[in-house]
Each structure stands twice: as C-alpha cells, then as structure tokens.
Design a protein around this motif. Structure first.
Motif, mmCIF file in Angstrom:
data_model
loop_
_atom_site.group_PDB
_atom_site.id
_atom_site.type_symbol
_atom_site.label_atom_id
_atom_site.label_comp_id
_atom_site.label_asym_id
_atom_site.label_seq_id
_atom_site.Cartn_x
_atom_site.Cartn_y
_atom_site.Cartn_z
ATOM 1 N N GLY A 37 0.788 -1.221 0.000
ATOM 2 C CA GLY A 37 0.000 0.000 0.000
ATOM 3 C C GLY A 37 0.816 1.265 0.000
ATOM 4 O O GLY A 37 0.800 2.012 0.954
ATOM 5 N N VAL A 66 -5.135 -1.279 -3.210
ATOM 6 C CA VAL A 66 -6.027 -2.202 -2.517
ATOM 7 C C VAL A 66 -5.243 -3.474 -2.272
ATOM 8 O O VAL A 66 -4.673 -4.036 -3.184
ATOM 9 C CB VAL A 66 -7.283 -2.494 -3.363
ATOM 10 C CG1 VAL A 66 -8.163 -3.516 -2.681
ATOM 11 C CG2 VAL A 66 -8.050 -1.216 -3.623
ATOM 12 N N SER A 67 -5.193 -3.915 -1.039
ATOM 13 C CA SER A 67 -4.449 -5.135 -0.759
ATOM 14 C C SER A 67 -5.208 -6.337 -1.301
ATOM 15 O O SER A 67 -6.399 -6.279 -1.583
ATOM 16 C CB SER A 67 -4.212 -5.284 0.744
ATOM 17 O OG SER A 67 -5.438 -5.534 1.388
ATOM 18 N N ALA A 70 -6.203 -8.985 0.165
ATOM 19 C CA ALA A 70 -7.257 -9.464 1.056
ATOM 20 C C ALA A 70 -8.542 -8.661 0.891
ATOM 21 O O ALA A 70 -9.627 -9.171 1.153
ATOM 22 C CB ALA A 70 -6.785 -9.404 2.501
ATOM 23 N N GLU A 71 -8.451 -7.412 0.443
ATOM 24 C CA GLU A 71 -9.628 -6.566 0.301
ATOM 25 C C GLU A 71 -10.219 -6.616 -1.111
ATOM 26 O O GLU A 71 -11.262 -6.039 -1.350
ATOM 27 C CB GLU A 71 -9.271 -5.123 0.636
ATOM 28 C CG GLU A 71 -8.840 -4.912 2.068
ATOM 29 C CD GLU A 71 -8.376 -3.501 2.313
ATOM 30 O OE1 GLU A 71 -8.200 -2.747 1.353
ATOM 31 O OE2 GLU A 71 -8.184 -3.154 3.472
ATOM 32 N N HIS A 72 -9.558 -7.261 -2.037
ATOM 33 C CA HIS A 72 -10.042 -7.302 -3.414
ATOM 34 C C HIS A 72 -11.364 -8.078 -3.454
ATOM 35 O O HIS A 72 -11.494 -9.133 -2.842
ATOM 36 C CB HIS A 72 -8.998 -7.960 -4.317
ATOM 37 C CG HIS A 72 -9.257 -7.712 -5.755
ATOM 38 N ND1 HIS A 72 -10.110 -8.496 -6.484
ATOM 39 C CD2 HIS A 72 -8.787 -6.764 -6.594
ATOM 40 C CE1 HIS A 72 -10.151 -8.037 -7.724
ATOM 41 N NE2 HIS A 72 -9.350 -6.986 -7.810
ATOM 42 N N PRO A 73 -12.347 -7.581 -4.169
ATOM 43 C CA PRO A 73 -13.663 -8.225 -4.176
ATOM 44 C C PRO A 73 -13.640 -9.681 -4.641
ATOM 45 O O PRO A 73 -14.352 -10.518 -4.088
ATOM 46 C CB PRO A 73 -14.477 -7.358 -5.137
ATOM 47 C CG PRO A 73 -13.823 -6.032 -5.101
ATOM 48 C CD PRO A 73 -12.374 -6.301 -4.880
ATOM 49 N N VAL A 117 -12.384 -11.796 -1.770
ATOM 50 C CA VAL A 117 -13.414 -11.968 -0.742
ATOM 51 C C VAL A 117 -14.464 -12.977 -1.219
ATOM 52 O O VAL A 117 -14.895 -13.848 -0.454
ATOM 53 C CB VAL A 117 -14.076 -10.610 -0.401
ATOM 54 C CG1 VAL A 117 -15.257 -10.796 0.527
ATOM 55 C CG2 VAL A 117 -13.051 -9.672 0.214
ATOM 56 N N ARG A 163 -13.008 -16.441 -0.985
ATOM 57 C CA ARG A 163 -12.938 -16.884 0.413
ATOM 58 C C ARG A 163 -14.316 -17.312 0.912
ATOM 59 O O ARG A 163 -14.462 -18.341 1.574
ATOM 60 C CB ARG A 163 -12.382 -15.758 1.296
ATOM 61 C CG ARG A 163 -12.243 -16.156 2.759
ATOM 62 C CD ARG A 163 -11.707 -15.027 3.619
ATOM 63 N NE ARG A 163 -12.320 -13.738 3.382
ATOM 64 C CZ ARG A 163 -13.489 -13.332 3.876
ATOM 65 N NH1 ARG A 163 -14.197 -14.130 4.639
ATOM 66 N NH2 ARG A 163 -13.953 -12.127 3.617
ATOM 67 N N ARG A 164 -15.350 -16.543 0.561
ATOM 68 C CA ARG A 164 -16.714 -16.903 0.980
ATOM 69 C C ARG A 164 -17.142 -18.230 0.372
ATOM 70 O O ARG A 164 -17.800 -19.032 1.031
ATOM 71 C CB ARG A 164 -17.701 -15.799 0.581
ATOM 72 C CG ARG A 164 -17.563 -14.544 1.428
ATOM 73 C CD ARG A 164 -18.635 -13.528 1.120
ATOM 74 N NE ARG A 164 -19.948 -14.101 1.366
ATOM 75 C CZ ARG A 164 -21.076 -13.680 0.786
ATOM 76 N NH1 ARG A 164 -21.027 -12.682 -0.084
ATOM 77 N NH2 ARG A 164 -22.217 -14.245 1.052
#
Length: 95
Positions: free
Chosen positions: A44, A50-51, A53-56, A59, A62-63
């Motif tokens: 960053g 955007v790291s 882990a925060e990329h849509p 996410v 992961r879900r």
C-alpha cells in the motif's frame, strides 16, 4: 619511488561521480520494484492501492471456500465482478 608519490595531486574531480552513480542505481532499483513486485503484491504505497485481502474477487473466493455461498451464486457474482466497467476501456471518456 618517492618522487612519484610526491607528485600525486589526489583523485581529481571525477571522484564526485561515484556517489552520483550509486544514487542513480538506488533510484532505478526502487523504480523497478515499484513497477513490478510491489504493485503485484499490493503493497500500500499509493493512495488507491487495494491489498489482495480486500479485493472483491478474493473476498468472493474466500466466501465460496468457507461455504457461505454455493457454486451457482459464486459463478454469478464472479461474472458480475469480472465484466468490464460500462463506458468502454475506462480512462477519461466523454459524457
């Protein structure tokens, strides 16, 4: 032998180029790292960074891996997130 040492006047003004060369090397290495490795890993340093882990998509993956959503919902949401933004290839379009 002593007459040669007595006539030596020092390294000369070219010695000032050595620190400039090292500064240029450091600047080039940092620029290369910023353009390749750091950008790929999402360090960053920029305001809009955007790291990973925060990329849509991360996410969403992961879900799906955790079982929060099923395969059909995952594919539908991934298709929506992967489609290009409206208005062409981005970057300063007219209204």
């Amino acid at each position: 032998m002593y007459t040669q040492l007595a006539a030596w006047t020092g390294p000369g003004p070219w010695i000032l180029l050595i620190p400039l060369v090292w500064i240029a090397v450091v600047v080039l290495v940092v620029a290369l790292l910023r353009r390749t490795v750091w950008r790929r890993h999402g360090c960053g340093f920029g305001a809009g960074a955007v790291s990973a882990a925060e990329h849509p998509l991360a996410v969403l993956g992961r879900r799906y891996a955790e079982g929060d959503i099923d395969a059909e919902e995952y594919r539908a949401k991934r298709a929506v997130l992967s489609e290009p933004p409206p208005g062409g290839t981005g970057g300063g379009g007219t209204r």
